[in-house]
Design a protein around this motif. Structure first.
Motif, PDB file in Angstrom:
ATOM      1  N   UNK A  80       0.850  -1.203   0.000  1.00  0.00           N
ATOM      2  CA  UNK A  80       0.000   0.000   0.000  1.00  0.00           C
ATOM      3  C   UNK A  80       0.877   1.241   0.000  1.00  0.00           C
ATOM      4  N   UNK A  81       0.481   2.238  -0.744  1.00  0.00           N
ATOM      5  CA  UNK A  81       1.197   3.495  -0.793  1.00  0.00           C
ATOM      6  C   UNK A  81       0.900   4.294   0.468  1.00  0.00           C
ATOM      7  N   UNK A  82       1.924   4.448   1.342  1.00  0.00           N
ATOM      8  CA  UNK A  82       1.708   5.116   2.623  1.00  0.00           C
ATOM      9  C   UNK A  82       1.327   6.573   2.459  1.00  0.00           C
ATOM     10  N   UNK A  83       1.689   7.169   1.322  1.00  0.00           N
ATOM     11  CA  UNK A  83       1.350   8.577   1.125  1.00  0.00           C
ATOM     12  C   UNK A  83      -0.158   8.770   1.053  1.00  0.00           C
ATOM     13  N   UNK A  84      -0.903   7.719   0.745  1.00  0.00           N
ATOM     14  CA  UNK A  84      -2.363   7.836   0.677  1.00  0.00           C
ATOM     15  C   UNK A  84      -2.979   7.973   2.057  1.00  0.00           C
ATOM     16  N   UNK A  85      -2.211   7.690   3.112  1.00  0.00           N
ATOM     17  CA  UNK A  85      -2.715   7.794   4.486  1.00  0.00           C
ATOM     18  C   UNK A  85      -2.342   9.111   5.149  1.00  0.00           C
ATOM     19  N   UNK A  86      -1.681  10.001   4.418  1.00  0.00           N
ATOM     20  CA  UNK A  86      -1.298  11.283   5.009  1.00  0.00           C
ATOM     21  C   UNK A  86      -2.522  12.156   5.232  1.00  0.00           C
ATOM     22  N   UNK A  87      -2.471  12.949   6.283  1.00  0.00           N
ATOM     23  CA  UNK A  87      -3.533  13.908   6.568  1.00  0.00           C
ATOM     24  C   UNK A  87      -3.128  15.277   6.049  1.00  0.00           C
ATOM     25  N   UNK A  88      -4.093  16.135   5.750  1.00  0.00           N
ATOM     26  CA  UNK A  88      -3.754  17.493   5.301  1.00  0.00           C
ATOM     27  C   UNK A  88      -2.976  18.247   6.371  1.00  0.00           C
ATOM     28  N   UNK A  89      -2.203  19.212   5.940  1.00  0.00           N
ATOM     29  CA  UNK A  89      -1.425  20.031   6.864  1.00  0.00           C
ATOM     30  C   UNK A  89      -2.342  20.688   7.894  1.00  0.00           C
ATOM     31  N   UNK A  90      -1.919  20.629   9.167  1.00  0.00           N
ATOM     32  CA  UNK A  90      -2.678  21.262  10.229  1.00  0.00           C
ATOM     33  C   UNK A  90      -3.774  20.410  10.834  1.00  0.00           C
ATOM     34  N   UNK A  91      -3.915  19.155  10.350  1.00  0.00           N
ATOM     35  CA  UNK A  91      -4.916  18.241  10.889  1.00  0.00           C
ATOM     36  C   UNK A  91      -4.217  17.003  11.432  1.00  0.00           C
ATOM     37  N   UNK A  92      -4.767  16.421  12.492  1.00  0.00           N
ATOM     38  CA  UNK A  92      -4.125  15.258  13.090  1.00  0.00           C
ATOM     39  C   UNK A  92      -5.141  14.359  13.774  1.00  0.00           C
ATOM     40  N   UNK A  93      -4.778  13.086  13.890  1.00  0.00           N
ATOM     41  CA  UNK A  93      -5.574  12.152  14.673  1.00  0.00           C
ATOM     42  C   UNK A  93      -5.285  12.367  16.150  1.00  0.00           C
ATOM     43  N   UNK A  94      -6.285  12.220  16.954  1.00  0.00           N
ATOM     44  CA  UNK A  94      -6.108  12.223  18.405  1.00  0.00           C
ATOM     45  C   UNK A  94      -6.231  10.776  18.874  1.00  0.00           C
ATOM     46  N   UNK A  95      -5.120  10.195  19.304  1.00  0.00           N
ATOM     47  CA  UNK A  95      -5.094   8.803  19.733  1.00  0.00           C
ATOM     48  C   UNK A  95      -5.636   8.692  21.166  1.00  0.00           C
ATOM     49  N   UNK A  96      -5.840   7.464  21.677  1.00  0.00           N
ATOM     50  CA  UNK A  96      -6.579   7.290  22.930  1.00  0.00           C
ATOM     51  C   UNK A  96      -6.151   8.173  24.096  1.00  0.00           C
ATOM     52  N   UNK A  97      -4.851   8.277  24.373  1.00  0.00           N
ATOM     53  CA  UNK A  97      -4.427   9.063  25.531  1.00  0.00           C
ATOM     54  C   UNK A  97      -4.787  10.535  25.374  1.00  0.00           C
TER      55      UNK A  97
END
Length: 369
Positions: free
Chosen positions: A1-18
């Motif tokens: 799988x092309x990992x670049x397809x999982x990138x998020x737009x600049x300034x956005x991020x996932x918030x993980x459980x902690x």
């Protein structure tokens, strides 16, 4: 799988459980404080018709900050909100126009901006706040400031400080001086905001130089502002600031920068910024203002909840109890009612420790792993 397809737009991020857990705890604590002070929560939609939203924002702001696209149903342009406060103003002026004043409303929701600043690159924020609609008096400002401090404390922040400013300072001082035209007043305002003494002199604002030094710890800065205000044009504002500071007491450190306007361009006589130990930048802002479209007086504050949560103290970790197949459901329910978290086994060869469990339920009792 092309990992670049999982990138998020600049300034956005996932918030993980902690991170998500910290934000959720802070949100609950803040909303509980607002509820306890009589602020009723409302939930405006994430999207609105662009024209409706823009009509309650300063000219050009919606175009500069809001994502826009065409609604395939109505074929009208929609806007994704960049700030919830204008939506609270719309609710107060329409659905709740006949509600008794002062009207206390609370909110919490996601916002997004087209472009963020270099100092704060996040383009998505979880915004929480309280608005006191129908009043911009000293009493209203005192309630809003002290409630904002209390919400920060409830969220686990320490070392809280409040920096006050007077957004209409230059307009108030310049009003009696017929010799100052609008262009000069704007130049004076700009140079004061950038703290440029040379520039202030160059644009004809030498008389305003003492204001550059009426900053710092509240008591000393307020005395300097009193010394400057020989004509008494700022008397009511100075006494108002003193009264608000008296309400704050020792619950927060207080400073004053009367010429600061960045971020307060649309506030009226009072603005304030909240800071806390362990948090980069401001955790929130507030002040007095007029609701766009209706011109009703209001006072409120906004907290940047995801940023605030970064500095919140870590709570005591709850017990995490492993429930093996065939466990006692009543005993497990009792554990959860006492604040424990449970992880139920659903397959063979599970490792309770690897799943983060600290205890295991055996019969009706728990045992450490």
């Amino acid at each position: 799988m092309n990992k670049s397809s999982d990138l998020l737009p600049e300034g956005l991020e996932d918030r993980l459980p902690a991170s998500a857990a910290r934000i959720t705890r802070a949100m609950r604590a803040c909303l509980d404080v607002l509820d306890a002070h009589g602020y009723d929560r409302v939930r405006p939609p994430l999207l609105e018709f662009e024209r409706t939203l823009a009509s309650r924002m300063p000219a050009g702001v919606a175009t500069q900050r809001c994502f826009r696209f065409v609604d395939p149903v109505s074929l009208r342009t929609l806007a994704l909100r960049s700030d919830i406060t204008p939506q609270i103003g719309r609710i107060a002026a329409t659905s709740m126009a006949k509600a008794p004043r002062p009207l206390r409303l609370a909110y919490c929701g996601d916002t997004a901006v087209i472009k963020a600043s270099q100092l704060d690159p996040a383009r998505e924020r979880l915004q929480l706040g309280g608005e006191l609609i129908g009043a911009d008096t000293v009493a209203a400002a005192s309630e809003i400031v002290t409630t904002a401090i209390e919400t920060c404390q409830a969220a686990g922040l320490s070392g809280i400080s409040v920096d006050f400013t007077l957004p209409d300072l230059v307009d108030t001082l310049a009003a009696p001086d017929a010799a100052l035209d609008a262009e000069t007043v704007e130049a004076i305002r700009r140079e004061l905001d950038t703290k440029d003494a040379g520039g202030l002199k160059a644009v004809g604002g030498a008389d305003y130089l003492p204001l550059l030094y009426a900053t710092g710890p509240f008591a000393e800065a307020l005395d300097a502002l009193r010394d400057f205000d020989k004509a008494g044009a700022l008397a009511s504002r100075i006494e108002g600031l003193a009264a608000i500071a008296g309400r704050i007491g020792d619950s927060a450190r207080i400073t004053l920068d009367p010429t600061e306007r960045h971020g307060f361009e649309y506030q009226s006589w009072l603005g304030f910024t909240l800071y806390a130990e362990g948090v980069r930048g401001a955790v929130g802002r507030g002040g007095t203002y007029r609701i766009g479209g209706s011109d009703e007086a209001a006072t409120g504050f906004t907290l940047y909840l995801d940023r605030l949560a970064e500095g919140a103290a870590e709570p005591d970790a709850a017990r995490k109890v492993y429930l093996a197949l065939g466990h006692d459901p009543a005993a497990a329910a009792k554990l959860r009612s006492e604040g424990a978290r449970t992880i139920a086994q659903i397959g063979e060869n599970e490792d309770p420790a690897a799943l983060g469990c600290t205890h295991v339920l055996r019969g009706t009792e728990t045992a450490p792993l």
